[in-house]
Write an enzyme that holds these catalytic residues in place. Structure first.
Site, PDB file in Angstrom:
ATOM      1  N   TYR A   1      57.562  19.413 -47.449  1.00  0.00           N
ATOM      2  CA  TYR A   1      58.403  20.302 -47.069  1.00  0.00           C
ATOM      3  C   TYR A   1      59.256  18.145 -47.178  1.00  0.00           C
ATOM      4  O   TYR A   1      58.549  17.409 -46.352  1.00  0.00           O
ATOM      5  CB  TYR A   1      58.438  20.720 -45.772  1.00  0.00           C
ATOM      6  CG  TYR A   1      58.339  20.452 -44.405  1.00  0.00           C
ATOM      7  CD1 TYR A   1      57.044  20.612 -44.526  1.00  0.00           C
ATOM      8  CD2 TYR A   1      59.282  19.957 -44.033  1.00  0.00           C
ATOM      9  CE1 TYR A   1      56.569  20.240 -43.036  1.00  0.00           C
ATOM     10  CE2 TYR A   1      58.824  19.796 -43.089  1.00  0.00           C
ATOM     11  CZ  TYR A   1      57.362  19.425 -42.110  1.00  0.00           C
ATOM     12  OH  TYR A   1      57.104  18.510 -40.909  1.00  0.00           O
TER      13      TYR A   1
ATOM     14  N   THR B   1      59.806  16.779 -33.824  1.00  0.00           N
ATOM     15  CA  THR B   1      58.486  17.277 -33.064  1.00  0.00           C
ATOM     16  C   THR B   1      58.011  16.093 -33.030  1.00  0.00           C
ATOM     17  O   THR B   1      57.097  15.765 -31.428  1.00  0.00           O
ATOM     18  CB  THR B   1      56.808  18.586 -33.899  1.00  0.00           C
ATOM     19  OG1 THR B   1      56.912  18.021 -34.901  1.00  0.00           O
ATOM     20  CG2 THR B   1      58.136  19.381 -33.615  1.00  0.00           C
ATOM     21  N   ASP B   2      57.738  14.985 -33.969  1.00  0.00           N
ATOM     22  CA  ASP B   2      57.083  14.006 -33.915  1.00  0.00           C
ATOM     23  C   ASP B   2      57.756  12.829 -32.843  1.00  0.00           C
ATOM     24  O   ASP B   2      56.753  12.578 -32.183  1.00  0.00           O
ATOM     25  CB  ASP B   2      57.355  13.051 -35.134  1.00  0.00           C
ATOM     26  CG  ASP B   2      56.922  13.483 -36.042  1.00  0.00           C
ATOM     27  OD1 ASP B   2      56.174  15.092 -36.101  1.00  0.00           O
ATOM     28  OD2 ASP B   2      57.074  13.413 -38.051  1.00  0.00           O
TER      29      ASP B   2
ATOM     30  N   THR C   1      61.417  18.952 -38.616  1.00  0.00           N
ATOM     31  CA  THR C   1      61.343  20.406 -39.273  1.00  0.00           C
ATOM     32  C   THR C   1      61.660  21.242 -39.118  1.00  0.00           C
ATOM     33  O   THR C   1      62.302  22.533 -40.271  1.00  0.00           O
ATOM     34  CB  THR C   1      60.128  20.920 -39.135  1.00  0.00           C
ATOM     35  OG1 THR C   1      59.266  19.420 -39.271  1.00  0.00           O
ATOM     36  CG2 THR C   1      59.222  21.712 -39.324  1.00  0.00           C
TER      37      THR C   1
ATOM     38  N   LYS D   1      53.187  15.756 -27.702  1.00  0.00           N
ATOM     39  CA  LYS D   1      52.939  16.194 -28.587  1.00  0.00           C
ATOM     40  C   LYS D   1      50.920  16.629 -28.890  1.00  0.00           C
ATOM     41  O   LYS D   1      51.266  15.018 -29.013  1.00  0.00           O
ATOM     42  CB  LYS D   1      53.930  15.896 -30.210  1.00  0.00           C
ATOM     43  CG  LYS D   1      52.876  16.533 -31.819  1.00  0.00           C
ATOM     44  CD  LYS D   1      54.200  15.964 -32.939  1.00  0.00           C
ATOM     45  CE  LYS D   1      53.613  16.610 -33.954  1.00  0.00           C
ATOM     46  NZ  LYS D   1      54.678  16.997 -35.212  1.00  0.00           N
TER      47      LYS D   1
ATOM     48  N   GLU E   1      40.498  -1.599 -12.815  1.00  0.00           N
ATOM     49  CA  GLU E   1      39.476  -3.039 -13.687  1.00  0.00           C
ATOM     50  C   GLU E   1      40.507  -4.251 -14.313  1.00  0.00           C
ATOM     51  O   GLU E   1      39.680  -5.072 -14.010  1.00  0.00           O
ATOM     52  CB  GLU E   1      39.239  -1.842 -14.728  1.00  0.00           C
ATOM     53  CG  GLU E   1      37.526  -0.906 -14.933  1.00  0.00           C
ATOM     54  CD  GLU E   1      37.602  -0.611 -15.741  1.00  0.00           C
ATOM     55  OE1 GLU E   1      36.931  -1.842 -16.520  1.00  0.00           O
ATOM     56  OE2 GLU E   1      37.845   0.718 -16.499  1.00  0.00           O
TER      57      GLU E   1
HETATM   58  N1  ASP Z   1      58.053  15.010 -38.766  1.00  0.00           N
HETATM   59  C1  ASP Z   1      59.089  15.790 -38.687  1.00  0.00           C
HETATM   60  C2  ASP Z   1      59.431  15.525 -37.592  1.00  0.00           C
HETATM   61  O1  ASP Z   1      59.774  15.235 -36.416  1.00  0.00           O
HETATM   62  C3  ASP Z   1      58.440  16.879 -37.783  1.00  0.00           C
HETATM   63  C4  ASP Z   1      58.314  18.385 -36.812  1.00  0.00           C
HETATM   64  O2  ASP Z   1      59.715  18.314 -36.843  1.00  0.00           O
HETATM   65  O3  ASP Z   1      58.024  19.214 -36.952  1.00  0.00           O
HETATM   66  O4  ASP Z   1      61.416  15.576 -37.895  1.00  0.00           O
END
Ligand code: ASP
Length: 357
Positions: free
Chosen positions: A54, A120-121, A41, A193, A314
């Protein structure tokens, strides 16, 4: 004057030889930081500044650097485009390219730190992978953003500024691979995340953030948990692929079918994102034991965001031939298991890895 000329010439020749943009030798008073861009992103764009839709991985590394005023006062910066994908499409192939390039760059005296821009994923997975296979104590920092570059209040430029500030700072040496997002410095071992859309998404449950960085001013509070980088036994030298490891998510009344399918599909390892303390239905556990008896390594992790998965609590791991993930979530357990399976090991040894990495 003549001496200076020859110094610059030799840096240029070295830069060309190892494939670094020779402009890296711009200002000898500043550290040299290489930004390796992978997409996400932070490189995403949309038609307007306020829409939720986007596309990730649209703008190139130079546009990203140009959007950060003052960044060139922190370090001599060069950029390389490793990939341009949303991190949902991050692949083992890109991981290997990235790790080899980082090791190559950091082995030279001309590079002081690395920043990786990333979606971020799956950023926590890439950061953890690099934490295990980078062979240098120089700073390696990943960053990204939750808002695309075209959004109102896009946070990517400040994240990139802070990431470069950390990578350029000798205080960040020896801390393993770091994630810098939203003014926080987090360790690759513990970061995850936690929110699908908020800019305050990365947290480190259990261990907490390692430090803070505000407009480039940084402070560390603690060191990284777990063995990493120069102390890690893992290496991707000469490696072209990693063994298949699948993650299977547990839930109430969960069927064992996916475990059987995974084994049939050729998985060498299976990670269960178990309920609670790595639990699962009796039929799933039975399928895990069958898989383990066939030589597939089965790790019990958890779908719960915090806490440990304890060995022989467990579930009796000794009897079921399973491994407890200790502190690692399912996606990081998979990374560690893929690297562990590059070599023949018994379950006792793999369990020790989960305790120490
Ligand atoms: N889907 C995006 C990615 O991981 C989300 C992000 O970058 O925040 O590339």
């Amino acid at each position: 004057m003549k001496k200076e000329f020859y110094k610059i010439l030799s840096l240029l020749v070295l830069g060309i030889t190892i494939g670094i943009n020779p402009l890296i030798a711009q200002n000898t008073d500043l550290p040299n930081v290489v930004i390796l861009a992978t997409g996400g992103t932070i490189a995403g764009s949309a038609e307007t500044g306020t829409q939720t839709g986007y596309t990730s991985g649209q703008i190139g590394i130079q546009t990203m650097i140009d959007a950060v005023p003052g960044i060139s006062e922190l370090a001599n910066i060069t950029g390389e485009q490793i990939s341009n994908v949303g991190s949902q499409d991050m692949s083992i192939e890109i991981w290997l390219t990235l790790a080899n390039r980082i090791n190559e760059l950091l082995a030279t005296d001309e590079v002081d730190g690395i920043v990786i821009t990333h979606g971020t994923d799956t950023q926590e997975e890439t950061a953890f992978f690099l934490n295990l296979v980078v062979k240098s104590d120089k700073p390696v920092v990943t960053t990204g953003s939750m808002r695309p570059s075209t959004a109102v209040s896009a946070e990517g430029p400040l994240n990139l500024y802070n990431a470069v500030a950390v990578a350029a700072n000798p205080k960040a040496k020896g801390h393993g691979v770091l994630v810098v997002m939203n003014d926080q410095i987090l360790g690759a071992h513990s970061v995850t995340k936690t929110n699908t859309t908020s800019v305050q998404t990365f947290m480190a449950p259990g261990h907490g953030q390692m430090g803070t960085v505000i407009y480039g001013q940084m402070e560390f509070y603690r060191s990284q948990h777990g063995i990493n980088t120069t102390a890690s036994e893992f290496s991707v030298d000469g490696i072209t692929e990693l063994p298949r490891v699948d993650i299977i998510y547990a839930c109430a009344d969960c069927s064992p079918d996916l475990i059987d399918l995974s084994v049939k599909a050729g998985a060498k390892g299976i990670v269960i994102a178990g309920v609670g303390n790595g639990n699962m239905t009796a039929s799933m556990l039975n399928a895990c034991k069958k898989a383990a008896d066939k030589g597939v390594v089965v790790v019990r992790s958890t779908r719960v965001p915090t806490g440990y998965v304890l060995r022989n609590a467990e579930i009796n791991d000794d009897e079921n031939n399973t491994i407890a993930s200790d502190e690692l979530n399912a996606q990081k357990s998979r990374v560690l298991l893929m690297l562990a399976l590059l070599k023949k090991r018994d379950n006792k040894n793999i369990q020790e890895l989960f305790y120490s990495y």
